[in-house]
Design an enzyme around this catalytic site. Structure first.
Site, mmCIF file in Angstrom:
data_model
loop_
_atom_site.group_PDB
_atom_site.id
_atom_site.type_symbol
_atom_site.label_atom_id
_atom_site.label_comp_id
_atom_site.label_asym_id
_atom_site.label_seq_id
_atom_site.Cartn_x
_atom_site.Cartn_y
_atom_site.Cartn_z
ATOM 1 N N GLU A 41 0.858 -1.192 0.000
ATOM 2 C CA GLU A 41 0.000 0.000 0.000
ATOM 3 C C GLU A 41 0.893 1.240 0.000
ATOM 4 O O GLU A 41 1.546 1.538 1.007
ATOM 5 C CB GLU A 41 -0.914 0.014 1.228
ATOM 6 C CG GLU A 41 -1.760 1.275 1.319
ATOM 7 C CD GLU A 41 -2.446 1.463 2.670
ATOM 8 O OE1 GLU A 41 -2.769 2.620 2.998
ATOM 9 O OE2 GLU A 41 -2.638 0.462 3.380
ATOM 10 N N ARG A 45 0.625 10.403 0.131
ATOM 11 C CA ARG A 45 0.943 11.464 1.089
ATOM 12 C C ARG A 45 2.115 12.325 0.644
ATOM 13 O O ARG A 45 2.472 13.283 1.331
ATOM 14 C CB ARG A 45 1.277 10.860 2.463
ATOM 15 C CG ARG A 45 0.146 10.056 3.071
ATOM 16 C CD ARG A 45 0.523 9.526 4.436
ATOM 17 N NE ARG A 45 -0.451 8.559 4.935
ATOM 18 C CZ ARG A 45 -0.352 7.930 6.099
ATOM 19 N NH1 ARG A 45 0.686 8.166 6.888
ATOM 20 N NH2 ARG A 45 -1.268 7.067 6.478
ATOM 21 N N THR A 69 -4.471 6.252 1.366
ATOM 22 C CA THR A 69 -4.841 7.647 1.616
ATOM 23 C C THR A 69 -5.655 8.222 0.464
ATOM 24 O O THR A 69 -5.466 9.378 0.073
ATOM 25 C CB THR A 69 -3.599 8.525 1.909
ATOM 26 O OG1 THR A 69 -2.642 7.788 2.671
ATOM 27 C CG2 THR A 69 -3.991 9.749 2.741
ATOM 28 N N LYS A 129 -11.131 -1.479 6.557
ATOM 29 C CA LYS A 129 -9.938 -1.110 7.316
ATOM 30 C C LYS A 129 -10.390 -0.438 8.618
ATOM 31 O O LYS A 129 -11.114 0.550 8.589
ATOM 32 C CB LYS A 129 -9.088 -0.146 6.470
ATOM 33 C CG LYS A 129 -7.968 0.556 7.207
ATOM 34 C CD LYS A 129 -7.263 1.496 6.232
ATOM 35 C CE LYS A 129 -6.363 2.486 6.943
ATOM 36 N NZ LYS A 129 -5.670 3.368 5.987
#
Length: 208
Positions: A41, A45, A69, A129
């Protein structure tokens, strides 16, 4: 299209990766795959995150690369264009869910409360999640959610360590957990790929 629950079949831990330098992307991914961790993953960011996803997809055979994100429809589209085959979001909105369905990007959405679980379920999502895992109540909260939501599986992420991961993974509804400990910033910065391979091997060896 990939079912996100299939990600759990690849190993017990999904590394949460922050890439600051594009040149680190490929050697980092290779180090993780060499250690037995295939599902990666890459969080959106940093300015180079999309380029890192492209490079990993292109140059690292065996890597199953997704984007983390994801906070908007635009994020989802950019991740898909970069080659991500799944997406992970810190929370959940109907807009993000709809965008991911439209472009065929399997989504692992973030939830922290019963209401958020219900919102995700209403849009057909049942592998979620749990984030931020330790701050949002950790194992007691996951056990509490398992009662009213027996048809939901979780990937707890946030504050989990090599030491605490086995306890999370022992819960019946936890299929895999996310962890940033596999890619320490100092190891990435110094190019200590052997250390990351060792950390990946330790994580891959975690079993219930």
């Amino acid at each position: 299209m990939l079912n996100t629950l299939e990600l759990a079949n690849q190993g017990p831990v999904i590394p949460v990766i922050v890439i600051d330098r594009l040149e680190d992307a490929v050697p980092l991914a290779r180090a993780l795959v060499e250690g037995g961790v295939k599902v990666l993953e890459v969080t959106l960011r940093t300015p180079v995150a999309l380029g890192a996803i492209e490079a990993m997809v292109r140059d690292v055979p065996g890597a199953i690369v997704g984007a983390g994100t994801i906070r908007s429809a635009a994020d989802a589209r950019a991740a898909r264009q970069a080659g991500a085959i799944f997406g992970v979001s810190p929370g959940y909105t109907a807009e993000v869910g709809a965008a991911c369905r439209e472009i065929g990007l399997p989504l692992l959405p973030g939830v922290a409360t019963a209401s958020e679980v219900m919102a995700a379920q209403a849009d057909g999502l049942s592998f979620l999640k749990f984030f931020p895992a330790t701050a949002a109540g950790g194992i007691p909260m996951l056990k509490a959610l398992a009662g009213p939501f027996p048809d939901v599986a979780f990937c707890p992420t946030g504050g989990i360590t090599l030491q605490s991961a086995p306890e999370f993974l022992s819960l019946p509804k936890v299929k895999v957990c996310g962890g940033s400990w596999l890619t320490p910033a100092d190891a990435v910065k110094s190019g200590d790929w052997a250390r990351i391979t060792r950390l990946a091997a330790e994580a891959a060896a975690l079993r219930r």
